[in-house]
Motif scaffolding. Structure first.
Motif, short mmCIF file in Angstrom:
data_model
loop_
_atom_site.label_atom_id
_atom_site.label_comp_id
_atom_site.label_asym_id
_atom_site.label_seq_id
_atom_site.Cartn_x
_atom_site.Cartn_y
_atom_site.Cartn_z
N ARG A 539 -7.24 -3.53 1.17
CA ARG A 539 -7.09 -3.38 2.61
C ARG A 539 -6.84 -4.75 3.26
O ARG A 539 -5.97 -4.88 4.11
CB ARG A 539 -8.34 -2.73 3.19
N GLY A 542 -3.31 -5.86 2.57
CA GLY A 542 -2.34 -5.14 3.39
C GLY A 542 -2.31 -5.66 4.81
O GLY A 542 -1.23 -5.84 5.40
N GLU A 575 -1.52 -0.64 6.43
CA GLU A 575 -0.37 0.15 6.01
C GLU A 575 0.82 0.03 6.95
O GLU A 575 1.92 0.49 6.62
CB GLU A 575 -0.77 1.62 5.87
N HIS A 576 0.65 -0.56 8.12
CA HIS A 576 1.78 -0.74 9.02
C HIS A 576 1.37 -1.68 10.14
O HIS A 576 0.19 -2.04 10.28
CB HIS A 576 2.24 0.60 9.60
N LEU A 681 6.93 -2.29 8.33
CA LEU A 681 6.18 -2.11 7.09
C LEU A 681 6.46 -3.30 6.19
O LEU A 681 7.58 -3.81 6.15
CB LEU A 681 6.61 -0.82 6.37
N ALA A 685 3.68 -0.99 1.42
CA ALA A 685 4.05 0.03 2.41
C ALA A 685 5.57 0.13 2.53
O ALA A 685 6.13 1.22 2.68
CB ALA A 685 3.42 -0.29 3.76
#
Length: 854
Positions: A539, A542, A575-576, A681, A685
């Motif tokens: 996490r 990301g 994730e974005h 992204l 992702a």
């Protein structure tokens, strides 16, 4: 098919198959503290699914009133979002499960409602192989029209029965959207009609899930959306459930607002007035908390639209129209019309006082100089004077000034954070506690041994947290990044001898330490416990990739569009990411390609990150980009990537830009006046995005039976053929000279041309046929009937005598139990139950009376 018929067909279908019809429960849930309002058809049956009480029968069917405000800001702008809605459903408590539910659903939508099977698409949960096979075996659905989505899991609230679901979507056609991202569950082209939930689990407060004693079925079909499809309308607001309400407000609107903004205000008025009437009828009154606040919020939002359109009479007359449409199904609307109108009137009076105070303060703000309304002033209007932001924005637009919505949102978020920090029933915020300071070490390490220095539960400090407890803790050395700068807070774990806790979130406190929201899974966590604090590495990685990508994007926007680009906020997740910036015009597709190329050039350059601690003055002098109006500490952190990007930032980042892998810009849109948003992204992702695009291209290639490189040419050929067919259809419709008509002679020798036309004819074609009828009688009048829809057209000669087609349509329709309106030359309305002869007699009477008085 009228909405009353849709409702009846659905309920009759299941009654014929052994389901007991039960009436709708009130919108206020009974003995369910987890919900403010009934938000789904199954809410009244939760105890049946849980096995806590026995249902009146193993199979039930109902049309349940429901209310949701999760996407209230979309109401008005979206053609399909509403607050109050009617949910048609069938329910099984151990009598049947997936196979029978799918069989029933397929039979109802294709055989009873006659929907084209080729336009139906289905979604299932990725792990629900049974439903996917059943759609193919029981309903004969091709496998390519059964899509697997993670979102296909449903629960009515934070706790209670839940399970995987399967949705039926209807393809509205390419005119609603033909982009590559259009698919069930995304975009506007595919409309979700029915959700079949297969209840087999129970969700508990601690997040655990356990099997139910017996499986159950809970389905929900939105009446408004099915009416939109079966009545061939472009939005739910064009159906017979909404249009008469919208038409009533339109007939009373005296403002000059036109185009989409007028339509948006009318939709808000129709939906919120409808919802308010149903809430008041079920015992909810406006207040500043709970259900009353929900009601007050939609009323204030509707009154903002009424103010913008200068609607004569405000909301109160609309209540009678709501009762005309829904009173037969919900008789308490008619029985309680007087208290409903009184509640609306009183709230309008209160709001007029708010307006008077707020308008005065608004004028003072403008008079004080400056080019707009600051975020602080907008927040003052909202917080102190009760002035909704929507009204401030409307007023500012009329004066050609801007509102600093970003700063307003910051202040509102800060207020909400203070509210969220209040856990105790007394409402005492965490900020009142004296908490020990801590140090953030998460830039250097993501795992550290440290000590718990505070445990907070219910808004108060404690000593020990037992298993299953959810608490907030302070760590002496904290590796978890607390939410800030647009980046979401870290998650991870705490472990100690004999114990473990999940870190669910990390949040800052104003001027204090970061708080880790934890759920204890094993052992007891207490002040003084020595723990290993570990950040979720995937996490964090990301978030770091997406945060670094926004820095590259910020500079690329300036390079391509110009230095006038100003960042207005961002949301950075694992994730974005989204990036908001001021810009007066849409970003073209060509510009978006150049921006994306510019960003990925820097990715390939593998630029190294450099971090410096400088004073604010030194940072700005060095060319570092800073958010305008942001309150920075005197010593700030400056993050640079090579010679390309340099910004003030406290977030986490990659070491080199090459670690991003690639960046994909997935969209650009407006999120306010002069405010744009780009979505992006990065890394894994982005890779998943490409994989999905490849799958979609392969799916389209298979459908078209063409190699991927030939897909664009094949689609263009299909579009050309579709245009040819549309042209042929238009020519076929225009070929007849007009509807067959009967010409009657009215008082003073005025002639009335009467005609009928099919119900499925488009509105503009009805207008053309009404014009044709009028042309046949020169200075007379025309009446056109299309099922239960009436259109009255009068000549300029009659207008000159003082006649008004809209007034006549209103009188005719109301006299026949419907609703109508219009302007001088054209009136129209709905008379659901009146036949041709009754309608003709009413028109003759109203027109004759008007001619006698002229």
């Amino acid at each position: 098919m009228f909405s009353d018929q849709i409702r009846a067909h659905f309920l009759d279908f299941f009654q014929q198959r052994g389901h007991l019809l039960v009436p709708s429960a009130p919108l206020v849930p009974k003995d369910d503290p987890s919900l403010l309002l009934v938000s789904a058809g199954m809410v009244p049956f939760k105890t049946y699914f849980l096995g806590l009480s026995k249902p009146p029968a193993e199979m039930l069917t109902s049309c349940q009133k429901a209310f949701r405000t999760v996407d209230i800001d979309e109401v008005g702008s979206s053609p399909q979002h509403d607050t109050f809605f009617e949910m048609l459903g069938n329910f099984s408590f151990g009598a049947y499960f997936k196979e029978q539910a799918i069989s029933y659903a397929h039979a109802l939508v294709t055989e009873v409602f006659g929907l084209d099977p080729d336009r139906l698409h289905y979604t299932v949960h990725p792990q629900d192989d049974d439903s996917a096979r059943l759609w193919e075996r029981v309903a004969g659905v091709p496998s390519e029209r059964v899509l697997r989505l993670e979102d296909n899991f449903w629960q009515a609230g934070p706790t209670g029965p839940c399970g995987v679901d399967s949705e039926i979507h209807y393809d509205l056609g390419p005119e609603f959207g033909d982009g590559p991202g259009e698919r069930p569950g995304r975009g506007r082209r595919f409309l979700e009609l029915w959700n079949l939930v297969f209840m087999d689990k129970e969700q508990f407060e601690d997040g655990s899930v356990r099997p139910l004693r017996q499986t159950g079925v809970d389905t929900g079909m939105g009446l408004e959306r099915m009416a939109m499809v079966l009545q061939d309308k472009r939005s739910i607001f064009d159906t017979d459930l909404f249009h008469p309400i919208l038409a009533d407000f339109d007939s009373r609107a005296r403002g000059r607002v036109e185009g989409f903004q007028r339509l948006r205000h009318l939709r808000i008025l129709a939906d919120h007035t409808r919802g308010a009437c149903l809430l008041i009828a079920d015992g909810v009154l406006p207040s500043n908390e709970g259900r009353g606040y929900v009601l007050r919020r939609i009323l204030r939002r509707a009154m903002v639209s009424a103010q913008s359109l200068r609607v004569e009479g405000g909301l109160v007359p609309g209540a009678a129209v709501v009762a005309q449409i829904l009173g037969r199904q919900y008789p308490n609307l008619i029985e309680l019309m007087a208290p409903i109108e009184t509640a609306l009137e009183q709230e309008q009076e209160r709001f007029s006082e708010v307006l008077a105070r707020g308008l005065g303060r608004f004028e003072e703000m403008l008079a004080s100089g400056g080019r707009g309304i600051s975020g602080e002033d907008a927040f003052l209007l909202h917080d102190t004077f009760g002035f909704p932001l929507e009204l401030t924005l409307d007023l500012a637009l009329s004066r050609d000034v801007e509102v600093d919505t970003r700063r307003f949102q910051q202040l509102l978020d800060a207020q909400r954070l203070r509210g969220r920090s209040s856990r105790a029933s007394s409402g005492a915020p965490v900020a009142h506690l004296e908490l020990p300071p801590n140090s953030f070490v998460g830039y250097e390490v993501t795992e550290v041994e440290t000590v718990v220095t505070a445990v907070i539960a219910g808004g108060e400090t404690g000593r020990v947290a037992e298993p299953t407890a959810e608490v907030e803790v302070v760590l002496a050395e904290n590796p978890f990044y607390p939410e800030g700068g647009g980046q979401v807070g870290d998650q991870g774990s705490l472990s100690w001898e004999g114990g473990r806790a999940l870190v669910l979130d990390s949040q800052p406190t104003p001027g204090g330490p970061a708080l880790q929201r934890c759920r204890v899974e094993q052992g007891a966590l207490s002040v003084g416990t020595r723990v290993t604090a570990k950040v979720d590495p995937a996490r964090r990685a990301g978030c770091a990739r997406h945060h670094s990508a926004t820095h590259l994007l910020n500079q690329a926007l300036r390079d391509v569009l110009g230095p006038a680009v100003v960042q207005r906020g961002s949301l950075v997740g694992p994730e974005h990411a989204t990036f908001d910036f001021s810009w007066p015009a849409p970003v073209s597709s060509e510009e978006l390609v150049l921006i994306e190329q510019r960003v990925n050039e820097q990715v390939r350059r593998d630029l190294h990150r450099r971090v410096e601690l400088l004073s604010v003055e030194e940072a700005r002098a060095s060319g570092a980009i800073a958010l305008p109006d942001e309150a920075y500490q005197q010593l700030v952190r400056v993050v640079s990537f090579g010679d390309f990007s340099r910004e003030l930032c406290g977030g986490t980042h990659v070491d080199t830009t090459g670690q991003l892998g690639a960046v994909v810009l997935t969209g650009s849109r407006s999120v306010g006046q002069g405010l744009r948003r780009i979505e992006l992204l990065a890394g894994v992702a982005a890779e998943h995005h490409w994989q999905r695009q490849r799958e979609l291209l392969g799916e389209v290639s298979g459908i078209l039976r063409a190699p991927a490189p030939e897909v664009p040419d094949r689609v263009r050929a299909l579009q050309a053929r579709a245009r040819e067919l549309e042209q042929e259809l238009r020519q076929a419709r225009q070929a007849p000279s007009g509807p067959e008509s009967t010409i009657l002679t009215m008082p003073k020798g005025v002639r009335l041309a009467v005609g009928d036309t099919p119900l499925d004819l488009e509105q503009k074609e009805r207008r053309r046929q009404a014009d044709h009828l009028l042309a046949s009688v020169e200075d007379g009048a025309a009446m056109l009937l299309a099922g239960g829809h009436l259109m009255i057209r009068i000549s300029e000669a009659l207008i000159a005598k003082g006649l008004n087609a809209g007034t006549m349509a209103q009188a005719v329709c109301r006299g026949l139990g419907g609703q109508g309106g219009g302007n001088q030359e054209l009136g129209q309305g709905v008379i659901p139950e009146a036949g041709h002869e009754a309608a003709l007699e009413a028109v003759r009477r109203v027109l004759g009376s008007a001619l006698e008085e002229a």
